[in-house]
Design a protein around this motif. Structure first.
Motif, short mmCIF file in Angstrom:
data_model
loop_
_atom_site.label_atom_id
_atom_site.label_comp_id
_atom_site.label_asym_id
_atom_site.label_seq_id
_atom_site.Cartn_x
_atom_site.Cartn_y
_atom_site.Cartn_z
N THR A 150 0.82 -1.20 0.00
CA THR A 150 0.00 0.00 0.00
C THR A 150 0.86 1.25 0.00
OG1 THR A 150 -1.73 -1.16 1.21
CG2 THR A 150 -1.82 1.24 1.25
N LEU A 151 0.50 2.18 -0.88
CA LEU A 151 1.15 3.48 -0.95
C LEU A 151 0.15 4.51 -0.43
CD1 LEU A 151 3.37 5.45 -1.83
CD2 LEU A 151 2.40 5.38 -4.13
N THR A 152 0.47 5.11 0.71
CA THR A 152 -0.39 6.12 1.33
C THR A 152 0.24 7.49 1.13
OG1 THR A 152 -1.04 4.51 3.01
CG2 THR A 152 -1.51 6.84 3.48
N LEU A 153 -0.52 8.39 0.51
CA LEU A 153 -0.02 9.74 0.24
C LEU A 153 -0.95 10.76 0.89
CD1 LEU A 153 0.77 9.34 -3.57
CD2 LEU A 153 2.37 9.17 -1.65
N GLU A 154 -0.36 11.76 1.51
CA GLU A 154 -1.16 12.84 2.10
C GLU A 154 -0.41 14.15 2.02
OE1 GLU A 154 -0.22 12.14 6.82
OE2 GLU A 154 -1.89 11.06 5.93
N SER A 155 -1.15 15.22 2.25
CA SER A 155 -0.57 16.57 2.28
C SER A 155 -0.46 17.03 3.71
CB SER A 155 -1.46 17.55 1.50
OG SER A 155 -1.41 17.25 0.14
N GLU A 156 0.53 17.85 3.95
CA GLU A 156 0.77 18.38 5.29
C GLU A 156 -0.41 19.25 5.76
OE1 GLU A 156 4.26 21.01 7.45
OE2 GLU A 156 4.00 21.18 5.29
N PHE A 157 -1.02 19.99 4.84
CA PHE A 157 -2.13 20.88 5.19
C PHE A 157 -3.42 20.35 4.57
CE2 PHE A 157 1.63 23.67 5.23
CZ PHE A 157 1.52 24.23 6.49
N ASP A 158 -4.50 20.42 5.34
CA ASP A 158 -5.80 19.95 4.84
C ASP A 158 -6.28 20.72 3.62
OD1 ASP A 158 -5.94 18.05 6.83
OD2 ASP A 158 -7.17 19.28 8.17
N THR A 182 6.09 -2.90 -8.00
CA THR A 182 5.55 -1.99 -9.01
C THR A 182 6.19 -0.61 -8.88
OG1 THR A 182 3.42 -3.13 -9.00
CG2 THR A 182 3.42 -0.87 -9.83
N THR A 183 6.45 0.03 -10.01
CA THR A 183 6.94 1.41 -10.03
C THR A 183 5.73 2.31 -10.25
OG1 THR A 183 9.07 0.76 -10.93
CG2 THR A 183 8.44 3.07 -11.19
N VAL A 184 5.55 3.28 -9.36
CA VAL A 184 4.39 4.16 -9.40
C VAL A 184 4.86 5.61 -9.49
CG1 VAL A 184 2.33 4.92 -8.13
CG2 VAL A 184 3.08 2.54 -7.98
N THR A 185 4.21 6.38 -10.35
CA THR A 185 4.48 7.81 -10.43
C THR A 185 3.54 8.53 -9.48
OG1 THR A 185 5.20 7.65 -12.72
CG2 THR A 185 4.55 9.84 -11.94
N ILE A 186 4.12 9.35 -8.62
CA ILE A 186 3.33 10.14 -7.68
C ILE A 186 3.52 11.62 -7.99
CG2 ILE A 186 3.41 8.37 -5.90
CD1 ILE A 186 5.54 10.00 -4.44
N GLU A 187 2.50 12.40 -7.66
CA GLU A 187 2.57 13.83 -7.96
C GLU A 187 1.88 14.63 -6.85
OE1 GLU A 187 1.31 17.03 -11.43
OE2 GLU A 187 1.11 14.89 -11.81
N ALA A 188 2.63 15.59 -6.32
CA ALA A 188 2.07 16.51 -5.33
C ALA A 188 1.59 17.76 -6.05
CB ALA A 188 3.13 16.88 -4.30
N VAL A 189 0.58 18.39 -5.51
CA VAL A 189 0.09 19.66 -6.06
C VAL A 189 1.19 20.70 -5.90
CG1 VAL A 189 -1.65 21.46 -5.74
CG2 VAL A 189 -2.29 19.06 -5.52
N LEU A 207 3.95 8.55 2.47
CA LEU A 207 4.68 9.79 2.23
C LEU A 207 3.74 10.97 2.42
CD1 LEU A 207 6.64 8.84 -1.01
CD2 LEU A 207 7.60 9.16 1.28
N THR A 208 4.29 12.05 2.96
CA THR A 208 3.55 13.28 3.13
C THR A 208 4.21 14.37 2.30
OG1 THR A 208 2.93 12.67 5.39
CG2 THR A 208 2.78 15.01 4.82
N ALA A 209 3.39 15.11 1.55
CA ALA A 209 3.89 16.26 0.79
C ALA A 209 3.96 17.44 1.75
CB ALA A 209 2.97 16.56 -0.38
N ILE A 210 5.13 18.04 1.86
CA ILE A 210 5.35 19.15 2.79
C ILE A 210 5.38 20.45 1.99
CG2 ILE A 210 6.97 20.14 4.46
CD1 ILE A 210 7.82 17.20 5.03
#
Length: 115
Positions: free
Chosen positions: A35-43, A58-65, A104-107
């Motif tokens: 499982t790949l869990t992704l979240e942002s630091e701010f709601d 598996t290789t996965v591409t992830i993208e933060a805003v 992973l968390t996007a900071i």
């Protein structure tokens, strides 16, 4: 009590067939999921894309805003600009290889702009 099967007998052949079938079924069951869990630091910032459950390896591409603006009072606003991932990578769009569960968390840098 039971005598060992002699090579070339039908018992031996069906046992080999069964092992073969079990082996195929086992291979399908051995595909481990991670499982790949992704979240942002701010709601206020949407969660990064790419999270979910995948086959191990598996290789996965992830993208933060990249950036989000939020209005504040008096025409002022806040900006949230991508800074890094919680593992230290500064690549906003990147590929990760999933060999185990990963979170992973996007900071973001938060700036207040007064008008």
């Amino acid at each position: 009590m039971n005598a060992p099967a002699t090579p070339g007998t039908s018992d031996s052949g069906s046992a080999a067939g069964s092992d073969s079938e079990q082996g195929s079924g086992s291979n399908e069951q051995q595909t481990e999921k991670v499982t790949l869990t992704l979240e942002s630091e701010f709601d206020i910032v949407p969660a990064p894309s790419g999270g979910g459950t995948y086959d191990k390896g598996t290789t996965v591409t992830i993208e933060a805003v990249a950036e989000v603006e939020k209005s504040a009072s008096g025409g002022s606003y806040y900006t949230y600009t991508f800074k890094e991932w919680s593992d230290g990578s500064t690549e906003r769009v990147r590929s990760v290889i999933l060999n185990e569960d990963l979170a992973l968390t996007a900071i973001y840098e938060e700036d207040y702009v007064m008008m």
